[in-house]
Design a protein around this motif. Structure first.
Motif, PDB file in Angstrom:
ATOM      1  N   ASP A 147       0.830  -1.062   0.114  1.00 15.51           N
ATOM      2  CA  ASP A 147      -0.110  -0.028   0.183  1.00 15.51           C
ATOM      3  C   ASP A 147       0.950   1.079   0.116  1.00 15.51           C
ATOM      4  N   ARG A 148       2.065   1.158   0.127  1.00 17.67           N
ATOM      5  CA  ARG A 148       2.953   2.202  -0.251  1.00 17.67           C
ATOM      6  C   ARG A 148       3.818   2.269  -1.493  1.00 17.67           C
ATOM      7  N   PRO A 149       3.251   2.895  -2.419  1.00 20.71           N
ATOM      8  CA  PRO A 149       3.638   2.627  -3.922  1.00 20.71           C
ATOM      9  C   PRO A 149       5.090   3.079  -4.039  1.00 20.71           C
ATOM     10  N   GLN A 150       5.808   3.909  -3.133  1.00 19.54           N
ATOM     11  CA  GLN A 150       6.998   4.227  -3.450  1.00 19.54           C
ATOM     12  C   GLN A 150       7.995   3.494  -2.622  1.00 19.54           C
ATOM     13  N   GLU A 151       7.680   2.425  -2.130  1.00 18.79           N
ATOM     14  CA  GLU A 151       8.524   1.542  -1.378  1.00 18.79           C
ATOM     15  C   GLU A 151       8.720   0.268  -2.432  1.00 18.79           C
ATOM     16  N   ALA A 152       9.971  -0.281  -2.472  1.00 18.14           N
ATOM     17  CA  ALA A 152      10.276  -1.308  -3.117  1.00 18.14           C
ATOM     18  C   ALA A 152       9.729  -2.593  -2.407  1.00 18.14           C
ATOM     19  N   VAL A 153       9.448  -3.727  -3.006  1.00 20.10           N
ATOM     20  CA  VAL A 153       8.789  -4.723  -2.252  1.00 20.10           C
ATOM     21  C   VAL A 153       9.802  -5.898  -2.819  1.00 20.10           C
ATOM     22  N   ILE A 154      10.551  -6.719  -2.168  1.00 23.06           N
ATOM     23  CA  ILE A 154      11.291  -7.890  -2.426  1.00 23.06           C
ATOM     24  C   ILE A 154      10.751  -8.994  -1.606  1.00 23.06           C
ATOM     25  N   SER A 155      10.723 -10.085  -2.251  1.00 25.07           N
ATOM     26  CA  SER A 155      10.234 -11.438  -1.771  1.00 25.07           C
ATOM     27  C   SER A 155      11.134 -11.776  -0.368  1.00 25.07           C
ATOM     28  N   MET A 156      10.579 -12.190   0.585  1.00 21.15           N
ATOM     29  CA  MET A 156      11.093 -12.116   1.748  1.00 21.15           C
ATOM     30  C   MET A 156      12.408 -13.290   1.803  1.00 21.15           C
ATOM     31  N   TYR A 157      12.060 -14.138   0.856  1.00 18.08           N
ATOM     32  CA  TYR A 157      13.369 -15.336   0.908  1.00 18.08           C
ATOM     33  C   TYR A 157      14.565 -14.877   0.147  1.00 18.08           C
ATOM     34  N   ALA A 158      14.533 -13.420  -0.433  1.00 18.77           N
ATOM     35  CA  ALA A 158      15.659 -13.075  -1.035  1.00 18.77           C
ATOM     36  C   ALA A 158      16.201 -11.838  -0.598  1.00 18.77           C
ATOM     37  N   ARG A 159      15.927 -11.485   0.836  1.00 20.44           N
ATOM     38  CA  ARG A 159      16.310 -10.378   1.555  1.00 20.44           C
ATOM     39  C   ARG A 159      17.806 -10.855   2.259  1.00 20.44           C
ATOM     40  N   GLY A 160      18.303 -12.083   2.287  1.00 21.33           N
ATOM     41  CA  GLY A 160      19.308 -12.395   2.897  1.00 21.33           C
ATOM     42  C   GLY A 160      20.229 -13.271   1.932  1.00 21.33           C
ATOM     43  N   ARG A 161      21.104 -13.804   2.607  1.00 20.78           N
ATOM     44  CA  ARG A 161      22.068 -14.689   1.773  1.00 20.78           C
ATOM     45  C   ARG A 161      21.264 -15.609   0.754  1.00 20.78           C
ATOM     46  N   ASP A 162      21.988 -15.825  -0.401  1.00 24.51           N
ATOM     47  CA  ASP A 162      21.531 -16.689  -1.273  1.00 24.51           C
ATOM     48  C   ASP A 162      21.173 -18.192  -0.902  1.00 24.51           C
ATOM     49  N   TYR A 163      20.286 -18.418  -0.891  1.00 21.14           N
ATOM     50  CA  TYR A 163      19.698 -19.948  -0.306  1.00 21.14           C
ATOM     51  C   TYR A 163      20.327 -21.150  -1.011  1.00 21.14           C
ATOM     52  N   HIS A 164      20.740 -20.789  -2.194  1.00 24.91           N
ATOM     53  CA  HIS A 164      21.579 -21.992  -2.953  1.00 24.91           C
ATOM     54  C   HIS A 164      22.616 -22.402  -2.358  1.00 24.91           C
ATOM     55  N   LYS A 165      23.371 -21.299  -1.887  1.00 26.27           N
ATOM     56  CA  LYS A 165      24.528 -21.329  -1.217  1.00 26.27           C
ATOM     57  C   LYS A 165      24.518 -22.020   0.000  1.00 26.27           C
ATOM     58  N   VAL A 166      23.650 -21.756   0.804  1.00 27.47           N
ATOM     59  CA  VAL A 166      23.312 -22.221   2.227  1.00 27.47           C
ATOM     60  C   VAL A 166      22.925 -23.455   2.249  1.00 27.47           C
ATOM     61  N   LEU A 167      21.881 -23.908   1.495  1.00 25.08           N
ATOM     62  CA  LEU A 167      21.434 -25.205   1.585  1.00 25.08           C
ATOM     63  C   LEU A 167      22.673 -26.303   0.868  1.00 25.08           C
TER      64      LEU A 167
ATOM     65  N   LEU B 247      19.555 -19.506  11.740  1.00 24.13           N
ATOM     66  CA  LEU B 247      20.955 -18.804  10.921  1.00 24.13           C
ATOM     67  C   LEU B 247      20.803 -17.459  10.745  1.00 24.13           C
ATOM     68  N   PRO B 248      21.917 -16.648  10.925  1.00 26.25           N
ATOM     69  CA  PRO B 248      22.066 -15.305  10.399  1.00 26.25           C
ATOM     70  C   PRO B 248      21.956 -15.052   9.079  1.00 26.25           C
ATOM     71  N   ASP B 249      22.397 -16.205   8.273  1.00 25.33           N
ATOM     72  CA  ASP B 249      22.273 -15.993   6.778  1.00 25.33           C
ATOM     73  C   ASP B 249      21.069 -15.574   6.315  1.00 25.33           C
ATOM     74  N   PHE B 250      19.867 -15.826   6.723  1.00 21.08           N
ATOM     75  CA  PHE B 250      18.854 -15.356   6.129  1.00 21.08           C
ATOM     76  C   PHE B 250      18.199 -14.031   6.854  1.00 21.08           C
ATOM     77  N   ASP B 251      18.915 -13.343   7.546  1.00 25.17           N
ATOM     78  CA  ASP B 251      18.666 -12.098   8.288  1.00 25.17           C
ATOM     79  C   ASP B 251      18.810 -11.310   7.076  1.00 25.17           C
ATOM     80  N   GLU B 252      17.742  -9.948   7.237  1.00 29.64           N
ATOM     81  CA  GLU B 252      17.529  -9.046   6.144  1.00 29.64           C
ATOM     82  C   GLU B 252      19.059  -8.372   5.927  1.00 29.64           C
ATOM     83  N   ARG B 253      19.104  -8.072   4.707  1.00 29.28           N
ATOM     84  CA  ARG B 253      20.420  -7.233   4.411  1.00 29.28           C
ATOM     85  C   ARG B 253      19.889  -5.720   4.427  1.00 29.28           C
ATOM     86  N   ALA B 254      20.818  -4.849   4.760  1.00 25.35           N
ATOM     87  CA  ALA B 254      20.257  -3.450   4.804  1.00 25.35           C
ATOM     88  C   ALA B 254      20.074  -2.949   3.223  1.00 25.35           C
ATOM     89  N   GLY B 255      18.922  -2.366   3.145  1.00 27.45           N
ATOM     90  CA  GLY B 255      18.497  -1.640   1.898  1.00 27.45           C
ATOM     91  C   GLY B 255      17.649  -2.699   1.079  1.00 27.45           C
TER      92      GLY B 255
END
Length: 365
Positions: free
Chosen positions: A100-120, A270-278
């Motif tokens: 509901d905030r058109p000026q805010e970028a929305v990124i899927s939650m799974y992609a806000r941390g480290r690349d899951y391919h690498k972690v798993l 795991l800290p790997d999936f913590d959100e990155r700044a930005g």
């Protein structure tokens, strides 16, 4: 030193090791997935895979683990929860409010941390090494969304979760906010018990889909799916779908956010999936200003990097156009105008479209 274990004992040991490696659940599936072949063929024949040509190229190999990895007798399946450690209560509502905030970028939650391919992949490989250290060398191959594997089919057969109407795996105690991984092995292991379906008459995921990409229970037309359009699709985004994308610039979580089972979604330790700044709560104009070098730096080790800077700009241009349709915004206009002569034809076309969406109170919606 090799240890003599019967198959059931080995599965129990593997499950314990998996828990130590932060996997939420470990299961075992057989290799006969022939019952899934008609549905796969029908989906491909209908063109629902879009321009993901590799899916058609692999064909039925996706349903035949023994063709993918000769000698495979069993598939070890794994689930890893990915909600960030600091995820607050009521996170589903918080995520919906972003839309509901058109000026805010929305990124899927799974992609806000480290690349899951690498972690798993790393942890599945470690699990394989622990098995080998116990029983001796064995044939195996690790997968994490990285090969023609029917992951959700294997997950449902091994008790990891049932296939929801949105086609994602669902678990009664974890919802769907988790990643899947597999190890094809040449060991004859007893399958773990399959899980039953618990969607009932609920159609929340089908009803909420912004582009109506869920065309029926357990059937998604990728060509309409925002996750596909923003990540897998390399060309121009269809004109009729652009307004429906809103401010989603990488992936879409709507069908998961609305799902009642996700009130049970688990936070990752795991800290790997913590959100990155930005990557959460950022303004579209800020992300649109990233140079290619900054994009690569900011997305290093992150799944977003795989789409490249060109698609990143394409996606944000569409979101900025949608924001401009909602209200006049000088910053957004200037940001788009600065990219109007971008070297990429793809970017220029989407920027031009976005500029054409400039808010006009007299114009019909």
């Amino acid at each position: 030193m090799n240890v003599v274990l019967d198959a059931a004992q080995l599965v129990s040991r593997i499950q314990a090791w998996g828990q130590e490696l932060a996997f939420s659940q470990i299961g075992v599936a057989g290799v006969d997935l022939s019952a899934a072949e008609p549905g796969l063929l029908a989906w491909l024949s209908a063109g629902c895979h879009g321009d993901m040509a590799y899916m058609a190229a692999h064909g039925l190999k996706r349903a035949r683990p023994t063709e993918l990895v000769p000698g495979t007798l069993s598939v070890i399946t794994a689930r890893m929860d990915y909600l960030p450690r600091a995820t607050p209560e009521g996170w589903q509502s918080i995520e919906f409010e972003r839309l509901d905030r058109p000026q805010e970028a929305v990124i899927s939650m799974y992609a806000r941390g480290r690349d899951y391919h690498k972690v798993l992949r790393n942890r599945l490989q470690t699990l394989s090494e622990r098995i080998a250290a116990t029983i001796g060398p064995f044939g195996h191959r690790v997968f994490t969304d990285s090969a023609p594997v029917l992951e959700v089919e294997l997950a449902s057969r091994s008790g990891i979760g049932w296939r929801g109407k949105h086609t994602l795996a669902l678990h009664r105690e974890a919802g769907s906010m988790f990643f899947l991984g597999e190890i094809c092995v040449d060991l004859a292991l007893p399958p773990t018990e399959a899980t039953s379906e618990h969607c009932g008459n609920c159609t929340a995921c089908i009803d909420v889909c912004p582009t109506q990409a869920i065309t029926g229970a357990q059937r998604v037309d990728a060509r309409r799916c925002i996750s596909y359009l923003t990540i897998e699709h390399a060309g121009a985004i269809p004109l009729e779908l652009r307004p429906l994308m809103g401010n989603r610039i990488y992936g879409c979580d709507d069908c998961q956010l609305i799902c009642p089972w996700n009130k049970f979604a688990q936070r990752s330790p795991l800290p790997d999936f913590d959100e990155r700044a930005g990557l959460s709560g950022a303004a579209l104009v800020e992300l649109f200003s990233w140079s290619e070098a900054e994009f690569l730096r900011r997305t290093e080790g992150n799944a977003i990097r795989r789409i490249g800077h060109e698609r990143w700009l394409r996606n944000i241009a569409v979101a900025l156009g949608n924001a401009l349709r909602a209200r006049h915004d000088e910053r957004a206009l200037r940001a788009l105008q600065a990219r109007a002569d971008h070297p990429s034809k793809l970017v220029r076309e989407h920027v031009a479209w976005a500029l054409s969406q400039t808010h006009n109170p007299l114009r019909s919606p």
